[in-house]
Design a protein around this motif. Structure first.
Motif, PDB file in Angstrom:
ATOM      1  N   VAL A 513       0.833  -1.206   0.000  1.00  0.00           N
ATOM      2  CA  VAL A 513       0.000   0.000   0.000  1.00  0.00           C
ATOM      3  C   VAL A 513       0.863   1.250   0.000  1.00  0.00           C
ATOM      4  O   VAL A 513       0.591   2.212  -0.743  1.00  0.00           O
ATOM      5  CB  VAL A 513      -0.956  -0.009   1.208  1.00  0.00           C
ATOM      6  CG1 VAL A 513      -1.728   1.318   1.282  1.00  0.00           C
ATOM      7  CG2 VAL A 513      -1.925  -1.178   1.122  1.00  0.00           C
ATOM      8  N   TYR A 514       1.931   1.252   0.845  1.00  0.00           N
ATOM      9  CA  TYR A 514       2.819   2.417   0.885  1.00  0.00           C
ATOM     10  C   TYR A 514       3.466   2.646  -0.473  1.00  0.00           C
ATOM     11  O   TYR A 514       3.642   3.793  -0.914  1.00  0.00           O
ATOM     12  CB  TYR A 514       3.900   2.234   1.942  1.00  0.00           C
ATOM     13  CG  TYR A 514       3.388   2.325   3.362  1.00  0.00           C
ATOM     14  CD1 TYR A 514       2.410   3.243   3.723  1.00  0.00           C
ATOM     15  CD2 TYR A 514       3.896   1.493   4.364  1.00  0.00           C
ATOM     16  CE1 TYR A 514       1.933   3.332   5.025  1.00  0.00           C
ATOM     17  CE2 TYR A 514       3.441   1.560   5.671  1.00  0.00           C
ATOM     18  CZ  TYR A 514       2.460   2.490   5.996  1.00  0.00           C
ATOM     19  OH  TYR A 514       1.999   2.565   7.281  1.00  0.00           O
ATOM     20  N   GLY A 515       3.820   1.580  -1.167  1.00  0.00           N
ATOM     21  CA  GLY A 515       4.451   1.720  -2.475  1.00  0.00           C
ATOM     22  C   GLY A 515       3.511   2.269  -3.523  1.00  0.00           C
ATOM     23  O   GLY A 515       3.873   3.135  -4.334  1.00  0.00           O
ATOM     24  N   LEU A 516       2.240   1.790  -3.516  1.00  0.00           N
ATOM     25  CA  LEU A 516       1.275   2.239  -4.514  1.00  0.00           C
ATOM     26  C   LEU A 516       0.820   3.673  -4.273  1.00  0.00           C
ATOM     27  O   LEU A 516       0.392   4.361  -5.211  1.00  0.00           O
ATOM     28  CB  LEU A 516       0.059   1.292  -4.512  1.00  0.00           C
ATOM     29  CG  LEU A 516       0.351  -0.156  -4.946  1.00  0.00           C
ATOM     30  CD1 LEU A 516      -0.916  -1.012  -4.844  1.00  0.00           C
ATOM     31  CD2 LEU A 516       0.904  -0.188  -6.375  1.00  0.00           C
ATOM     32  N   THR A 517       0.894   4.128  -3.020  1.00  0.00           N
ATOM     33  CA  THR A 517       0.466   5.503  -2.697  1.00  0.00           C
ATOM     34  C   THR A 517       1.665   6.430  -2.476  1.00  0.00           C
ATOM     35  O   THR A 517       1.511   7.543  -1.963  1.00  0.00           O
ATOM     36  CB  THR A 517      -0.406   5.503  -1.433  1.00  0.00           C
ATOM     37  OG1 THR A 517       0.349   4.948  -0.340  1.00  0.00           O
ATOM     38  CG2 THR A 517      -1.678   4.698  -1.644  1.00  0.00           C
ATOM     39  N   TYR A 518       2.855   5.976  -2.884  1.00  0.00           N
ATOM     40  CA  TYR A 518       4.100   6.671  -2.582  1.00  0.00           C
ATOM     41  C   TYR A 518       4.157   8.067  -3.215  1.00  0.00           C
ATOM     42  O   TYR A 518       4.798   8.973  -2.696  1.00  0.00           O
ATOM     43  CB  TYR A 518       5.280   5.822  -3.086  1.00  0.00           C
ATOM     44  CG  TYR A 518       6.627   6.240  -2.560  1.00  0.00           C
ATOM     45  CD1 TYR A 518       7.113   5.755  -1.353  1.00  0.00           C
ATOM     46  CD2 TYR A 518       7.443   7.128  -3.281  1.00  0.00           C
ATOM     47  CE1 TYR A 518       8.356   6.120  -0.864  1.00  0.00           C
ATOM     48  CE2 TYR A 518       8.677   7.507  -2.796  1.00  0.00           C
ATOM     49  CZ  TYR A 518       9.130   6.999  -1.592  1.00  0.00           C
ATOM     50  OH  TYR A 518      10.367   7.371  -1.112  1.00  0.00           O
ATOM     51  N   PHE A 519       3.466   8.235  -4.365  1.00  0.00           N
ATOM     52  CA  PHE A 519       3.648   9.460  -5.157  1.00  0.00           C
ATOM     53  C   PHE A 519       2.645  10.553  -4.796  1.00  0.00           C
ATOM     54  O   PHE A 519       2.597  11.601  -5.463  1.00  0.00           O
ATOM     55  CB  PHE A 519       3.554   9.128  -6.649  1.00  0.00           C
ATOM     56  CG  PHE A 519       4.492   8.038  -7.069  1.00  0.00           C
ATOM     57  CD1 PHE A 519       5.863   8.244  -7.094  1.00  0.00           C
ATOM     58  CD2 PHE A 519       4.006   6.783  -7.408  1.00  0.00           C
ATOM     59  CE1 PHE A 519       6.717   7.238  -7.474  1.00  0.00           C
ATOM     60  CE2 PHE A 519       4.855   5.767  -7.793  1.00  0.00           C
ATOM     61  CZ  PHE A 519       6.223   5.988  -7.821  1.00  0.00           C
TER      62      PHE A 519
END
Length: 564
Positions: A513-519
């Motif tokens: 989740v953190y990776g997909l919402t990182y931007f």
């Protein structure tokens, strides 16, 4: 006193008619015996030695003073022996002749062994033969290795007896480091009473190496002499061992670049020094774990004067770190077994790196035409640069290729640059990561549009077998991304995101989740970043609408679920 002064004193001693005792002291292996033998042969050759008989006696293995006296008689030779090419030693026939002569004197004089063959009473006659020792030079060596049955005072007493009663000159070759405790004290006391000339032979490394390697016509002899001198080695035995070690390495590395062989010799000489002279050389642990620049990174551990000296020697010797070739050379010396295939394998790696370095230097040389003058030589530079790219592609970074192509175009020599780019790509065997690159790294500062397009086309040839979880997780773990990551995630749908999040558990779920919402918090985001963020929020909101607990779970990630 310099080595030349010591040699002149020895020459003076040999020429003098005075019956004196000379002690030539020095560290083990520095060439005391060699120097004495050379000057003795020189004096006999020039007929500048008095008296004209000589005996060399090694005290090693002799058990009694009687053995010493016998050895003096047995090893006495005349001046003629120094004019012959064979080894300087008393032969059995020469000893037998002298014994027979002695026996004849006894038979004629007192007849106590009349009718008995000479050889039948050889031991007694040789012992008695010492009575006939006089008016000669006697050299005693290996005093520090004499048997426990011999007393140092007795040996020094014999030296005094030969000098004062037998009209002999006596030479004592002494390892100054070997005598310990009582022997050392006794020797110092007796030395003043017995020895007339006390010389310390302490050659410089260059002087010692000149003795060990007078002829330096081969690569091996030249490099061992250079390296041993730099290390300050004065022990001839260590030098001779180094020569033999390097001879074996030379056999294994036959046909390799001379620089590879030089490195092997360089390491071998250092390891030989440490193994065979551990009291003089840097410790092996220091050599094998040498970190020459550790002080630059906060290592403030206080060093002893000896450690500082060792570190300085390694810097002066330019031994910066241990690589694979160094280690296999060390193990070969330590065990005595030379693993040819292992040595060659490591040598191949060194040779490959040297080839890259050479190509990089050749590429730099082409650019020197541009940087080093204001001559009107654009044509010369363009041709040299094109040729250099073709010949040295494996050593040229993407950014340097891009800059070169751009410069050729600016100079009006852009024809054929696409072929140059294609040849560059064809000569490189790297994977997708190389062609995608990392814009943050200077080596991948690719700006020329033709180079950028060619690299992108090459990257597209590689299948991306990563999973969505792997890509998203790597962004979090590395706190960064590249274009391939953005392209991969942007090609996925919100449905793909939903399924991946739904299946993930534990830490894997949080990283995903953190990776997909990182931007979400990136300023001036790339359109792909915005697209990825939108799809990620859509997937999370869908999960949040499935149950009240999921709505709370989604809110932990900063995503609100609109009321139904």
């Amino acid at each position: 006193m310099s080595s030349d002064q010591v040699k002149n004193e020895i020459r003076r001693f040999l020429k003098s008619d005075d019956k004196l005792a000379l002690c030539l002291r020095g560290k083990w292996g520095v060439g005391k015996t060699y120097t004495w033998d050379a000057l003795l042969a020189e004096a006999f050759g020039n007929d500048t030695v008095s008296p004209q008989k000589y005996a060399y006696v090694s005290l090693f293995g002799l058990e009694t003073l009687s053995d010493v006296r016998k050895s003096v008689f047995e090893h006495t030779v005349g001046a003629a022996s120094f004019r012959e090419t064979k080894d300087l030693e008393a032969t059995f026939s020469s000893i037998s002749e002298r014994v027979a002569q002695l026996a004849s004197k006894w038979r004629a004089g007192i007849g106590i062994i009349r009718g008995v063959p000479v050889v039948a009473d050889y031991g007694g006659l040789v012992e008695a033969g010492f009575l006939d020792v006089r008016d000669q030079i006697v050299c005693f060596d290996d005093l520090e290795r004499m048997s426990d049955g011999l007393d140092l005072k007795d040996v020094l007493g014999l030296i005094s007896f030969l000098k004062e009663k037998k009209r002999c000159k006596v030479v004592l070759l002494l390892n100054s480091d070997a005598l310990k405790e009582q022997d050392a004290d006794d020797f110092r006391v007796q030395l003043e009473k017995v020895i007339d000339i006390n010389l310390e032979y302490d050659p410089t490394s260059a002087e010692a190496i000149e003795i060990a390697i007078p002829n330096r016509s081969t690569l091996r002899s030249r490099l061992v002499a250079e390296y041993a001198t730099t290390l300050g080695i004065t022990n001839l035995r260590t030098v001779f061992k180094s020569l033999r070690i390097c001879e074996r390495l030379e056999e294994v590395l036959k046909g390799y670049d001379e620089r590879v062989i030089s490195q092997a010799f360089h390491s071998a000489c250092l390891f030989a020094f440490a193994l065979y002279q551990p009291n003089d050389a840097p410790p092996l642990e220091t050599i094998l774990k040498n970190r020459p620049y550790s002080d630059l990174f906060g290592n403030k551990e206080e060093k002893t004067p000896e450690q500082i000296q060792h570190a300085e020697l390694l810097r002066r010797y330019r031994f910066l770190k241990v690589d694979g070739l160094d280690l296999v050379v060390f193990n070969s010396i330590r065990t005595g077994v030379y693993a040819d295939e292992l040595i060659k394998r490591e040598a191949d790696l060194i040779a490959a790196q040297l080839d890259l370095n050479d190509k990089d230097a050749a590429f730099t040389k082409a650019w020197d035409i541009y940087h080093d003058s204001f001559d009107d030589n654009g044509e010369e530079f363009a041709q040299a640069l094109k040729q250099s790219i073709a010949e040295n592609a494996v050593a040229i970074s993407p950014s340097n290729l891009s800059a070169s192509i751009a410069t050729l175009k600016q100079l009006g020599h852009g024809e054929g640059t696409n072929d140059i780019i294609a040849a560059y790509i064809g000569s490189r065997g790297e994977g997708k990561e190389f062609w995608v690159g990392d814009p943050i790294l200077p080596r991948f500062n690719v700006e020329d549009p033709d180079v950028k397009a060619a690299f992108a086309s090459k990257a597209a040839e590689f299948a991306d077998n990563r999973t969505l979880e792997e890509v998203a997780t790597s962004i979090v773990r590395q706190s960064g991304w590249d274009n391939s990551d953005l392209d991969y995630l942007d090609q996925k749908t919100a449905e793909d995101f939903y399924k991946a999040i739904k299946e993930a558990k534990g830490e894997q779920l949080r990283l995903l989740v953190y990776g997909l919402t990182y931007f979400r918090n990136v300023g001036n985001p790339d359109p792909r970043m915005s697209s990825i963020t939108t799809k990620a929020i859509e997937a999370l909101q869908r999960l949040g609408r499935e149950s009240e607990i999921n709505r709370l779970r989604v809110s932990k990630f900063g995503v609100e679920v609109p009321a139904a």
